[in-house]
Design a protein around this motif. Sequence first.
Motif, PDB file in Angstrom:
ATOM      1  N   LEU A  10       0.854  -1.180   0.000  1.00  0.00           N
ATOM      2  CA  LEU A  10       0.000   0.000   0.000  1.00  0.00           C
ATOM      3  C   LEU A  10       0.894   1.235   0.000  1.00  0.00           C
ATOM      4  O   LEU A  10       1.787   1.359   0.837  1.00  0.00           O
ATOM      5  CB  LEU A  10      -0.892  -0.001   1.246  1.00  0.00           C
ATOM      6  N   ALA A  11       0.658   2.144  -0.946  1.00  0.00           N
ATOM      7  CA  ALA A  11       1.479   3.346  -1.079  1.00  0.00           C
ATOM      8  C   ALA A  11       1.183   4.336   0.046  1.00  0.00           C
ATOM      9  O   ALA A  11       0.022   4.609   0.344  1.00  0.00           O
ATOM     10  CB  ALA A  11       1.226   4.001  -2.430  1.00  0.00           C
ATOM     11  N   VAL A  12       2.243   4.851   0.646  1.00  0.00           N
ATOM     12  CA  VAL A  12       2.101   5.850   1.709  1.00  0.00           C
ATOM     13  C   VAL A  12       3.124   6.964   1.494  1.00  0.00           C
ATOM     14  O   VAL A  12       4.141   6.778   0.831  1.00  0.00           O
ATOM     15  CB  VAL A  12       2.273   5.235   3.115  1.00  0.00           C
ATOM     16  N   PHE A  21      -2.068   5.095  12.004  1.00  0.00           N
ATOM     17  CA  PHE A  21      -3.462   5.031  11.573  1.00  0.00           C
ATOM     18  C   PHE A  21      -3.958   3.582  11.551  1.00  0.00           C
ATOM     19  O   PHE A  21      -5.005   3.264  12.117  1.00  0.00           O
ATOM     20  CB  PHE A  21      -3.623   5.647  10.175  1.00  0.00           C
ATOM     21  N   TYR A  22      -3.206   2.700  10.920  1.00  0.00           N
ATOM     22  CA  TYR A  22      -3.649   1.306  10.803  1.00  0.00           C
ATOM     23  C   TYR A  22      -3.620   0.583  12.140  1.00  0.00           C
ATOM     24  O   TYR A  22      -4.448  -0.296  12.389  1.00  0.00           O
ATOM     25  CB  TYR A  22      -2.837   0.573   9.726  1.00  0.00           C
ATOM     26  N   ARG A  23      -2.708   0.976  13.023  1.00  0.00           N
ATOM     27  CA  ARG A  23      -2.644   0.387  14.368  1.00  0.00           C
ATOM     28  C   ARG A  23      -3.725   0.983  15.268  1.00  0.00           C
ATOM     29  O   ARG A  23      -4.523   0.252  15.854  1.00  0.00           O
ATOM     30  CB  ARG A  23      -1.264   0.617  14.971  1.00  0.00           C
ATOM     31  N   ASP A  24      -3.771   2.290  15.378  1.00  0.00           N
ATOM     32  CA  ASP A  24      -4.613   2.955  16.369  1.00  0.00           C
ATOM     33  C   ASP A  24      -6.066   3.119  15.933  1.00  0.00           C
ATOM     34  O   ASP A  24      -6.961   3.085  16.771  1.00  0.00           O
ATOM     35  CB  ASP A  24      -4.033   4.326  16.722  1.00  0.00           C
ATOM     36  N   VAL A  25      -6.312   3.293  14.651  1.00  0.00           N
ATOM     37  CA  VAL A  25      -7.674   3.511  14.165  1.00  0.00           C
ATOM     38  C   VAL A  25      -8.315   2.214  13.687  1.00  0.00           C
ATOM     39  O   VAL A  25      -9.457   1.912  14.038  1.00  0.00           O
ATOM     40  CB  VAL A  25      -7.705   4.587  13.053  1.00  0.00           C
ATOM     41  N   ALA A  88     -14.438   8.502  15.710  1.00  0.00           N
ATOM     42  CA  ALA A  88     -12.988   8.659  15.888  1.00  0.00           C
ATOM     43  C   ALA A  88     -12.436   9.801  15.034  1.00  0.00           C
ATOM     44  O   ALA A  88     -11.223  10.027  15.013  1.00  0.00           O
ATOM     45  CB  ALA A  88     -12.281   7.345  15.536  1.00  0.00           C
ATOM     46  N   GLY A  89     -13.319  10.490  14.313  1.00  0.00           N
ATOM     47  CA  GLY A  89     -12.888  11.628  13.509  1.00  0.00           C
ATOM     48  C   GLY A  89     -12.501  11.305  12.084  1.00  0.00           C
ATOM     49  O   GLY A  89     -11.968  12.152  11.374  1.00  0.00           O
ATOM     50  N   ILE A  90     -12.772  10.077  11.645  1.00  0.00           N
ATOM     51  CA  ILE A  90     -12.444   9.678  10.281  1.00  0.00           C
ATOM     52  C   ILE A  90     -13.591  10.100   9.360  1.00  0.00           C
ATOM     53  O   ILE A  90     -14.755   9.833   9.639  1.00  0.00           O
ATOM     54  CB  ILE A  90     -12.231   8.150  10.181  1.00  0.00           C
ATOM     55  N   MET A 109     -16.803   3.399   2.423  1.00  0.00           N
ATOM     56  CA  MET A 109     -15.487   3.758   1.923  1.00  0.00           C
ATOM     57  C   MET A 109     -14.946   4.911   2.763  1.00  0.00           C
ATOM     58  O   MET A 109     -15.638   5.904   2.995  1.00  0.00           O
ATOM     59  CB  MET A 109     -15.570   4.197   0.472  1.00  0.00           C
ATOM     60  N   ILE A 110     -13.717   4.733   3.246  1.00  0.00           N
ATOM     61  CA  ILE A 110     -13.042   5.773   4.017  1.00  0.00           C
ATOM     62  C   ILE A 110     -11.749   6.149   3.297  1.00  0.00           C
ATOM     63  O   ILE A 110     -11.313   5.457   2.378  1.00  0.00           O
ATOM     64  CB  ILE A 110     -12.734   5.327   5.459  1.00  0.00           C
ATOM     65  N   GLN A 111     -11.146   7.222   3.770  1.00  0.00           N
ATOM     66  CA  GLN A 111      -9.837   7.615   3.289  1.00  0.00           C
ATOM     67  C   GLN A 111      -8.873   7.460   4.456  1.00  0.00           C
ATOM     68  O   GLN A 111      -9.159   7.928   5.564  1.00  0.00           O
ATOM     69  CB  GLN A 111      -9.890   9.054   2.805  1.00  0.00           C
ATOM     70  N   ASP A 112      -7.748   6.790   4.219  1.00  0.00           N
ATOM     71  CA  ASP A 112      -6.787   6.615   5.304  1.00  0.00           C
ATOM     72  C   ASP A 112      -5.933   7.868   5.482  1.00  0.00           C
ATOM     73  O   ASP A 112      -6.140   8.886   4.814  1.00  0.00           O
ATOM     74  CB  ASP A 112      -5.939   5.348   5.087  1.00  0.00           C
ATOM     75  N   SER A 113      -4.959   7.797   6.345  1.00  0.00           N
ATOM     76  CA  SER A 113      -4.097   8.942   6.643  1.00  0.00           C
ATOM     77  C   SER A 113      -3.242   9.360   5.456  1.00  0.00           C
ATOM     78  O   SER A 113      -2.696  10.449   5.434  1.00  0.00           O
ATOM     79  CB  SER A 113      -3.184   8.599   7.827  1.00  0.00           C
ATOM     80  N   GLU A 114      -3.135   8.490   4.453  1.00  0.00           N
ATOM     81  CA  GLU A 114      -2.293   8.737   3.283  1.00  0.00           C
ATOM     82  C   GLU A 114      -3.100   9.034   2.022  1.00  0.00           C
ATOM     83  O   GLU A 114      -2.595   8.972   0.918  1.00  0.00           O
ATOM     84  CB  GLU A 114      -1.374   7.533   3.046  1.00  0.00           C
TER      85      GLU A 114
END
Length: 128
Positions: A10-12, A21-25, A88-90, A109-114
Amino acid sequence: MLNRINFLSLAVDDFARARDFYRDVLGMTVQTDADYGPGGRWIFMAIPGADTMLHFCARDEVTVKSGTPALCLVCDDADKEAARLREAGITIHSGPDTAPWDPTVRWVMIQDSESNLILLQSSQTEGA
């Protein structure tokens, strides 16, 4: 004979921010977080109980068509997961809704931190 997918890349843009993000959210665990080459990172994330891992790579190493999910995940209940993430603010990109490809599937569908689009889906027939 094939056994499983080992990992998906996954591109970041920011390895630490993506890891957090993937750990905490999303609740994944860090399998590996190590330096890799000059200025690089080698980060693998895992969903507890799953064999397949998620690997972070530099943005220029993976291309995903705009508007297309970079990652599709299965969850227990897409509607409840959407509510939890919203709290959680997402920002919810789209959904939750019934999938046009299968009336037994709910998706969000969400958008991650990246800025990757992540599709989360649940099915009434999952595990049945």
